[in-house]
Design an enzyme around this catalytic site. Structure first.
Site, PDB file in Angstrom:
ATOM      1  N   ASP A  49       0.850  -1.187   0.000  1.00 54.38           N
ATOM      2  CA  ASP A  49       0.000   0.000   0.000  1.00 54.38           C
ATOM      3  C   ASP A  49       0.887   1.238   0.000  1.00 54.38           C
ATOM      4  O   ASP A  49       1.717   1.410   0.900  1.00 54.38           O
ATOM      5  CB  ASP A  49      -0.888  -0.011   1.242  1.00 54.38           C
ATOM      6  CG  ASP A  49      -2.004   1.019   1.185  1.00 54.38           C
ATOM      7  OD1 ASP A  49      -1.750   2.133   0.676  1.00 54.38           O
ATOM      8  OD2 ASP A  49      -3.111   0.723   1.651  1.00 54.38           O
ATOM      9  N   LYS A  82      -1.175 -10.229 -12.635  1.00 56.24           N
ATOM     10  CA  LYS A  82      -2.293  -9.622 -13.361  1.00 56.24           C
ATOM     11  C   LYS A  82      -2.396  -8.138 -13.047  1.00 56.24           C
ATOM     12  O   LYS A  82      -2.678  -7.321 -13.922  1.00 56.24           O
ATOM     13  CB  LYS A  82      -3.604 -10.321 -12.982  1.00 56.24           C
ATOM     14  CG  LYS A  82      -3.717 -11.757 -13.446  1.00 56.24           C
ATOM     15  CD  LYS A  82      -5.050 -12.350 -13.018  1.00 56.24           C
ATOM     16  CE  LYS A  82      -5.183 -13.796 -13.462  1.00 56.24           C
ATOM     17  NZ  LYS A  82      -6.462 -14.396 -13.007  1.00 56.24           N
TER      18      LYS A  82
END
Length: 246
Positions: A151, A225
């Site tokens: 994050d 991905k």
């Protein structure tokens, strides 16, 4: 990979020094996320956890006994849904891997993948990485620590919540062997700059980039991905590698 980029903003959390009825807590390595479990993820938890799960309560690990051998050891902090960690463990059966992730569906997904692949060189914690480092990982026992796409806490007032800080770098250094490597990756350039600044100031490390900044994407880091989506949107990715030298 701790892909927390799509989490809601936490501007409603009290700032340091703000009046609050809640006791102060140390900075943690994660944002707790809930989520529905698929059948495959439930299978991973139900069948995989008893065999591959690790608990803080067990205390300091004997890694040779845990894996039944001596081998290079990698710890990944925040593996997300676990696909890249699973790929790395499959590609390097001669090495051992430990993953830490608090997102329960991600833990279930990885464990289901481990069961399906039939591998035995990966173990999993489902709790805070700082506590794992403090209580469970022996000093000078790791060859690599991985921190992929944590994050970024991109708002300036939240930068202090970023996991990569001097105290964290020092904690990791004690867990790495001499010659062990801390490998970070982020798609936020400002966070990459922050990582570079912190790690360049941290004692006992050497930047492995030839120009003293970022390394080319290492082949051993699978493209996720999430990263492919970023590439399609024109986002860059920055990899940093710092070696423990003392």
């Amino acid at each position: 990979m701790t892909d927390n980029h799509d989490l809601p903003d936490t501007a409603d959390l009290p700032e340091a020094g703000a009046e609050s009825s809640f006791p102060r807590r140390a900075i943690r390595s994660f944002v707790m996320r809930a989520g529905r479990m698929t059948d495959a993820q439930k299978r991973g938890i139900d069948l995989g956890w008893p065999r591959f799960g690790l608990n803080l309560e067990n205390g300091l690990l004997n890694l040779d006994a845990l894996f039944g051998r001596e081998a290079p050891r990698t710890l990944e902090i925040g593996f997300g849904m676990g696909q890249s960690l699973l790929e790395m463990a499959q590609a390097a059966p001669e090495q051992d891997f430990i993953g830490v992730e608090v997102h329960r569906p991600g833990v279930g997904s990885l464990l289901n993948g481990v069961l399906t692949a039939g591998i035995d060189n990966l173990r999993v914690f489902d709790c805070d990485a700082i506590e794992v480092l403090n209580q469970c990982i022996p000093d000078a026992s790791l060859d690599r620590v991985l921190l992929f796409f944590p994050d970024p806490w991109h708002k300036k007032k939240h930068n202090k919540r970023r996991i990569v800080q001097l105290a964290f770098a020092e904690q990791l250094r004690s867990k790495l062997k001499i010659g062990g490597v801390f490998h970070m990756a982020t798609d936020w350039e400002a966070y990459a700059e922050h990582m570079l600044e912190v790690m360049s100031a941290a004692p006992g490390y050497r930047n492995l980039a030839e120009d003293g900044t970022y390394v080319p994407r290492p082949e051993e880091r699978p493209i996720t991905k999430f990263e492919r989506r970023g590439e399609r949107l024109g986002h860059g990715v920055w990899d940093l590698k710092f070696e423990r030298i003392e």
